[in-house]
Write a protein that holds these residues in place. Structure first.
Motif, PDB file in Angstrom:
ATOM      1  N   UNK A  39       0.829  -1.336  -0.238  1.00  0.00           N
ATOM      2  CA  UNK A  39       0.192  -0.003   0.017  1.00  0.00           C
ATOM      3  C   UNK A  39       0.804   1.124  -0.129  1.00  0.00           C
ATOM      4  N   UNK A  40       2.008   1.144   0.650  1.00  0.00           N
ATOM      5  CA  UNK A  40       2.944   2.250   0.518  1.00  0.00           C
ATOM      6  C   UNK A  40       3.727   2.636  -0.631  1.00  0.00           C
ATOM      7  N   UNK A  41       4.472   1.639  -1.318  1.00  0.00           N
ATOM      8  CA  UNK A  41       5.357   1.698  -2.296  1.00  0.00           C
ATOM      9  C   UNK A  41       4.901   1.483  -3.647  1.00  0.00           C
ATOM     10  N   UNK A  42       5.134   2.074  -4.592  1.00  0.00           N
ATOM     11  CA  UNK A  42       4.817   1.642  -5.900  1.00  0.00           C
ATOM     12  C   UNK A  42       5.452   0.411  -6.281  1.00  0.00           C
ATOM     13  N   UNK A  43       4.797  -0.592  -7.400  1.00  0.00           N
ATOM     14  CA  UNK A  43       5.411  -1.625  -7.525  1.00  0.00           C
ATOM     15  C   UNK A  43       6.040  -1.459  -8.878  1.00  0.00           C
ATOM     16  N   UNK A  47       5.087   1.391 -11.968  1.00  0.00           N
ATOM     17  CA  UNK A  47       6.042   1.968 -12.632  1.00  0.00           C
ATOM     18  C   UNK A  47       5.883   1.850 -14.304  1.00  0.00           C
ATOM     19  N   UNK A  48       5.516   0.928 -14.676  1.00  0.00           N
ATOM     20  CA  UNK A  48       5.306   0.288 -16.031  1.00  0.00           C
ATOM     21  C   UNK A  48       4.139   0.854 -16.501  1.00  0.00           C
ATOM     22  N   UNK A  49       3.146   1.088 -15.820  1.00  0.00           N
ATOM     23  CA  UNK A  49       1.744   1.737 -16.046  1.00  0.00           C
ATOM     24  C   UNK A  49       2.025   3.282 -16.218  1.00  0.00           C
ATOM     25  N   UNK A  50       2.729   3.856 -15.276  1.00  0.00           N
ATOM     26  CA  UNK A  50       3.242   5.324 -15.391  1.00  0.00           C
ATOM     27  C   UNK A  50       3.928   5.492 -16.833  1.00  0.00           C
ATOM     28  N   UNK A  51       5.103   4.814 -17.079  1.00  0.00           N
ATOM     29  CA  UNK A  51       5.749   4.934 -18.332  1.00  0.00           C
ATOM     30  C   UNK A  51       4.790   4.932 -19.621  1.00  0.00           C
ATOM     31  N   UNK A  52       4.059   3.934 -19.555  1.00  0.00           N
ATOM     32  CA  UNK A  52       2.874   3.834 -20.719  1.00  0.00           C
ATOM     33  C   UNK A  52       2.092   4.995 -20.638  1.00  0.00           C
TER      34      UNK A  52
END
Length: 139
Positions: A39-43, A47-52
């Motif tokens: 719940x605390x840290x990005x998985x 990060x892959x979703x952010x990049x896309x």
């Protein structure tokens, strides 16, 4: 031999400036509770979703279809440098000039043996004026 200091935070030209020292607390223990870790840290997937998402936004920006009508909350803030190579170079050059101006002011103050926060502020204000204008226009 003692260091003399003027009340306006400028150092006397007759004496060397005292070097600042840094110290750290002996130790600090930190624990991560496993059940809250996800719940605390990005998985990696996050990060892959952010990049896309960024790549999709850049594609839209470069194809001049911004803003897309289907999304009112869509923004290109922070991605302007990807609009074109020229904009990227211009932004990069502005940033480098800003950093160099601050370093020059820092060196000037060291040579004079002074510490003038207002001079740093003036340099930063001069070189960040354009960025402030862009931010206000996009707000």
């Amino acid at each position: 031999h003692s260091k003399k200091r003027k009340s306006s935070h400028h150092f006397s030209h007759k004496h060397k400036v005292a070097k600042r020292r840094v110290s750290f607390a002996p130790t600090l223990d930190i624990s991560v509770v496993p059940k809250h870790h996800e719940e605390t840290w990005y998985t990696i997937e996050d990060y892959m979703e952010f990049e896309q998402s960024v790549r999709h936004t850049i594609h839209i920006i470069r194809n001049a279809t911004f803003p897309p009508p289907e999304s009112a909350h869509f923004t290109k803030r922070g991605l302007e440098k990807y609009e074109s190579w020229q904009k990227h170079q211009t932004k990069k050059n502005r940033e480098q000039k800003h950093v160099l101006a601050v370093l020059r002011e820092q060196e000037r103050q060291r040579a004079l043996g002074v510490r003038n926060v207002k001079a740093f502020r003036a340099v930063c204000k001069e070189y960040s004026h354009h960025s402030m204008q862009v931010a206000l226009e996009q707000a």
